[in-house]
Design a protein around this motif. Sequence first.
Motif, PDB file in Angstrom:
ATOM      1  N   ILE A 264     -24.020  12.528  10.050  1.00  0.00           N
ATOM      2  CA  ILE A 264     -24.837  11.599  10.820  1.00  0.00           C
ATOM      3  C   ILE A 264     -24.035  10.937  11.939  1.00  0.00           C
ATOM      4  O   ILE A 264     -24.534  10.779  13.058  1.00  0.00           O
ATOM      5  CB  ILE A 264     -25.418  10.515   9.890  1.00  0.00           C
ATOM      6  CG1 ILE A 264     -26.278  11.170   8.798  1.00  0.00           C
ATOM      7  CG2 ILE A 264     -26.230   9.488  10.669  1.00  0.00           C
ATOM      8  CD1 ILE A 264     -26.766  10.196   7.758  1.00  0.00           C
ATOM      9  N   LEU A 265     -22.799  10.586  11.674  1.00  0.00           N
ATOM     10  CA  LEU A 265     -22.042   9.706  12.562  1.00  0.00           C
ATOM     11  C   LEU A 265     -20.964  10.419  13.378  1.00  0.00           C
ATOM     12  O   LEU A 265     -20.631   9.953  14.465  1.00  0.00           O
ATOM     13  CB  LEU A 265     -21.384   8.589  11.729  1.00  0.00           C
ATOM     14  CG  LEU A 265     -22.346   7.740  10.908  1.00  0.00           C
ATOM     15  CD1 LEU A 265     -21.583   6.813   9.985  1.00  0.00           C
ATOM     16  CD2 LEU A 265     -23.275   6.946  11.818  1.00  0.00           C
ATOM     17  N   ALA A 266     -20.391  11.481  12.861  1.00  0.00           N
ATOM     18  CA  ALA A 266     -19.315  12.181  13.577  1.00  0.00           C
ATOM     19  C   ALA A 266     -19.789  13.582  13.915  1.00  0.00           C
ATOM     20  O   ALA A 266     -19.666  14.509  13.106  1.00  0.00           O
ATOM     21  CB  ALA A 266     -18.039  12.233  12.727  1.00  0.00           C
ATOM     22  N   GLN A 267     -20.345  13.752  15.095  1.00  0.00           N
ATOM     23  CA  GLN A 267     -20.848  15.048  15.494  1.00  0.00           C
ATOM     24  C   GLN A 267     -19.693  16.037  15.657  1.00  0.00           C
ATOM     25  O   GLN A 267     -18.643  15.720  16.201  1.00  0.00           O
ATOM     26  CB  GLN A 267     -21.631  14.921  16.800  1.00  0.00           C
ATOM     27  CG  GLN A 267     -22.836  13.989  16.685  1.00  0.00           C
ATOM     28  CD  GLN A 267     -23.574  13.830  17.999  1.00  0.00           C
ATOM     29  OE1 GLN A 267     -23.207  14.436  18.993  1.00  0.00           O
ATOM     30  NE2 GLN A 267     -24.614  13.003  18.004  1.00  0.00           N
ATOM     31  N   TYR A 268     -19.923  17.260  15.163  1.00  0.00           N
ATOM     32  CA  TYR A 268     -18.856  18.260  15.126  1.00  0.00           C
ATOM     33  C   TYR A 268     -18.476  18.703  16.531  1.00  0.00           C
ATOM     34  O   TYR A 268     -19.318  18.852  17.417  1.00  0.00           O
ATOM     35  CB  TYR A 268     -19.295  19.467  14.305  1.00  0.00           C
ATOM     36  CG  TYR A 268     -18.262  20.558  14.233  1.00  0.00           C
ATOM     37  CD1 TYR A 268     -17.141  20.416  13.425  1.00  0.00           C
ATOM     38  CD2 TYR A 268     -18.398  21.718  14.983  1.00  0.00           C
ATOM     39  CE1 TYR A 268     -16.182  21.409  13.348  1.00  0.00           C
ATOM     40  CE2 TYR A 268     -17.450  22.724  14.917  1.00  0.00           C
ATOM     41  CZ  TYR A 268     -16.344  22.557  14.094  1.00  0.00           C
ATOM     42  OH  TYR A 268     -15.385  23.548  14.044  1.00  0.00           O
ATOM     43  N   SER A 269     -17.183  18.907  16.718  1.00  0.00           N
ATOM     44  CA  SER A 269     -16.659  19.381  17.987  1.00  0.00           C
ATOM     45  C   SER A 269     -15.666  20.509  17.731  1.00  0.00           C
ATOM     46  O   SER A 269     -14.880  20.446  16.776  1.00  0.00           O
ATOM     47  CB  SER A 269     -15.956  18.240  18.741  1.00  0.00           C
ATOM     48  OG  SER A 269     -15.321  18.730  19.902  1.00  0.00           O
ATOM     49  N   GLN A 270     -15.706  21.527  18.574  1.00  0.00           N
ATOM     50  CA  GLN A 270     -14.761  22.643  18.453  1.00  0.00           C
ATOM     51  C   GLN A 270     -13.405  22.314  19.056  1.00  0.00           C
ATOM     52  O   GLN A 270     -12.449  23.060  18.861  1.00  0.00           O
ATOM     53  CB  GLN A 270     -15.329  23.886  19.143  1.00  0.00           C
ATOM     54  CG  GLN A 270     -16.619  24.400  18.518  1.00  0.00           C
ATOM     55  CD  GLN A 270     -17.191  25.577  19.283  1.00  0.00           C
ATOM     56  OE1 GLN A 270     -16.934  25.731  20.485  1.00  0.00           O
ATOM     57  NE2 GLN A 270     -17.967  26.401  18.603  1.00  0.00           N
ATOM     58  N   PHE A 271     -13.325  21.205  19.744  1.00  0.00           N
ATOM     59  CA  PHE A 271     -12.100  20.841  20.460  1.00  0.00           C
ATOM     60  C   PHE A 271     -11.331  19.776  19.680  1.00  0.00           C
ATOM     61  O   PHE A 271     -11.890  19.018  18.897  1.00  0.00           O
ATOM     62  CB  PHE A 271     -12.433  20.324  21.862  1.00  0.00           C
ATOM     63  CG  PHE A 271     -13.277  21.271  22.672  1.00  0.00           C
ATOM     64  CD1 PHE A 271     -12.692  22.277  23.416  1.00  0.00           C
ATOM     65  CD2 PHE A 271     -14.659  21.154  22.670  1.00  0.00           C
ATOM     66  CE1 PHE A 271     -13.467  23.149  24.161  1.00  0.00           C
ATOM     67  CE2 PHE A 271     -15.446  22.017  23.409  1.00  0.00           C
ATOM     68  CZ  PHE A 271     -14.843  23.029  24.153  1.00  0.00           C
ATOM     69  N   LEU A 272     -10.052  19.712  19.944  1.00  0.00           N
ATOM     70  CA  LEU A 272      -9.199  18.701  19.328  1.00  0.00           C
ATOM     71  C   LEU A 272      -9.404  17.362  20.023  1.00  0.00           C
ATOM     72  O   LEU A 272      -9.250  17.254  21.234  1.00  0.00           O
ATOM     73  CB  LEU A 272      -7.732  19.133  19.413  1.00  0.00           C
ATOM     74  CG  LEU A 272      -6.702  18.111  18.913  1.00  0.00           C
ATOM     75  CD1 LEU A 272      -6.895  17.831  17.432  1.00  0.00           C
ATOM     76  CD2 LEU A 272      -5.281  18.612  19.186  1.00  0.00           C
ATOM     77  N   ASN A 273      -9.744  16.359  19.259  1.00  0.00           N
ATOM     78  CA  ASN A 273      -9.927  15.012  19.784  1.00  0.00           C
ATOM     79  C   ASN A 273      -9.020  14.079  18.990  1.00  0.00           C
ATOM     80  O   ASN A 273      -9.182  13.911  17.776  1.00  0.00           O
ATOM     81  CB  ASN A 273     -11.387  14.578  19.653  1.00  0.00           C
ATOM     82  CG  ASN A 273     -11.625  13.173  20.175  1.00  0.00           C
ATOM     83  OD1 ASN A 273     -10.766  12.594  20.849  1.00  0.00           O
ATOM     84  ND2 ASN A 273     -12.785  12.615  19.882  1.00  0.00           N
ATOM     85  N   GLN A 274      -8.062  13.474  19.652  1.00  0.00           N
ATOM     86  CA  GLN A 274      -7.109  12.590  18.995  1.00  0.00           C
ATOM     87  C   GLN A 274      -7.447  11.112  19.175  1.00  0.00           C
ATOM     88  O   GLN A 274      -6.622  10.253  18.880  1.00  0.00           O
ATOM     89  CB  GLN A 274      -5.700  12.868  19.519  1.00  0.00           C
ATOM     90  CG  GLN A 274      -5.231  14.289  19.265  1.00  0.00           C
ATOM     91  CD  GLN A 274      -3.817  14.546  19.732  1.00  0.00           C
ATOM     92  OE1 GLN A 274      -3.118  13.628  20.169  1.00  0.00           O
ATOM     93  NE2 GLN A 274      -3.374  15.785  19.650  1.00  0.00           N
ATOM     94  N   ASN A 275      -8.653  10.832  19.648  1.00  0.00           N
ATOM     95  CA  ASN A 275      -9.099   9.458  19.844  1.00  0.00           C
ATOM     96  C   ASN A 275     -10.212   9.158  18.846  1.00  0.00           C
ATOM     97  O   ASN A 275     -11.311   9.709  18.933  1.00  0.00           O
ATOM     98  CB  ASN A 275      -9.587   9.242  21.275  1.00  0.00           C
ATOM     99  CG  ASN A 275      -9.867   7.779  21.573  1.00  0.00           C
ATOM    100  OD1 ASN A 275      -9.805   6.916  20.697  1.00  0.00           O
ATOM    101  ND2 ASN A 275     -10.163   7.481  22.830  1.00  0.00           N
ATOM    102  N   LEU A 276      -9.914   8.308  17.894  1.00  0.00           N
ATOM    103  CA  LEU A 276     -10.884   7.972  16.859  1.00  0.00           C
ATOM    104  C   LEU A 276     -12.054   7.166  17.390  1.00  0.00           C
ATOM    105  O   LEU A 276     -13.130   7.155  16.786  1.00  0.00           O
ATOM    106  CB  LEU A 276     -10.184   7.198  15.733  1.00  0.00           C
ATOM    107  CG  LEU A 276     -10.996   6.847  14.490  1.00  0.00           C
ATOM    108  CD1 LEU A 276     -11.417   8.112  13.745  1.00  0.00           C
ATOM    109  CD2 LEU A 276     -10.204   5.932  13.569  1.00  0.00           C
ATOM    110  N   PHE A 277     -11.886   6.517  18.520  1.00  0.00           N
ATOM    111  CA  PHE A 277     -12.884   5.580  19.028  1.00  0.00           C
ATOM    112  C   PHE A 277     -13.709   6.149  20.184  1.00  0.00           C
ATOM    113  O   PHE A 277     -14.483   5.412  20.798  1.00  0.00           O
ATOM    114  CB  PHE A 277     -12.199   4.301  19.495  1.00  0.00           C
ATOM    115  CG  PHE A 277     -11.410   3.614  18.417  1.00  0.00           C
ATOM    116  CD1 PHE A 277     -12.019   2.754  17.529  1.00  0.00           C
ATOM    117  CD2 PHE A 277     -10.052   3.847  18.282  1.00  0.00           C
ATOM    118  CE1 PHE A 277     -11.304   2.134  16.529  1.00  0.00           C
ATOM    119  CE2 PHE A 277      -9.317   3.222  17.296  1.00  0.00           C
ATOM    120  CZ  PHE A 277      -9.942   2.366  16.406  1.00  0.00           C
TER     121      PHE A 277
END
Length: 310
Positions: free
Chosen positions: A240-253
């Motif tokens: 619900i809250l963290a939509q999936y991404s194929q890319f690396l994201n190092q920012n939690l916010f």
Amino acid sequence: MTMDVKDIAPADAGDLGGLNHGRSGIRAAKNSLATVVIWAAFVIALLPLAWILWTVLSKGLSTMLDVTWWQKDQSGVGAPGFDHNVRGARHAIIGTLMIALGTSVIAIPIAVMTAIYLVEYSRGKVAKAISFMVDILSGVPSIVAGLFIYAVWVTFFGWKLNGFCSSLALVLLMVPVVCRSTEEMLKLVPNELREASYALGVPKWKTIVSVVLPTSFSGIVTGSLLGFARVAGETAPLLILAQYSQFLNQNLFSGNLAALPTLINTNLPNMAGDSVSADRVWGAACTLILLVLVINVIGRVIGHFTKVKS
């Protein structure tokens, strides 16, 4: 005619000896039966766990041991001319660690301080109300926690979803686990230690910091790791809250954030007809098991070297 008591004593003693022997035999039989039942229950409980571990390890260990699994993400998968057989999960592994660590930073202090208040300070209606609320939180389904954070974060404030939203939802699930385990560990600390500290004129807050917490530190670490293990594998709030991404994201916010549970959910529909998707699913499951195992081993080591020696 009179009869001497000595004449009947040996016969009665023999009868009593036989009766005691019979009772001892019945007790031994019951003890043996209980032992067999307990061992059988243990084996029955162990078989599903062993079967799950064998299935996950046999199907996902080879994928997890591949270097590309740890070095690459899935950037470009689905684009023309790109290698669709990439089995990298670096983005999901880092995302899982970020979400779990963000949850732990918030939940563990709240849970530990709540447990300290319930055990060391409060004895009235406030303590009962707090304890009741902790019990309520422990029974809240994970999907309800995710919906609650979505309603507050998006519907009420109108903010965009990110990985931090997932951490907030998982806090609601982690706090009761850590709080209850910490509360039990604090109750196991002997009152004699507290009384000895008070007799020396040490204030209560310093007794808690210097005596109570160090004595129960290994148990608190174990409870925290149990909470960490639970939130690391949660899926419903992340959907619900963290939509999936194929890319690396190092920012939690900011932005979409991948995690191992959402990686499994994304590739699960294609698992039957696509061997690459199946490898990703089993590799992510195996990585989750390894992650929880490593965290528990680290916690055991920390608890061993920091516990109070006798």
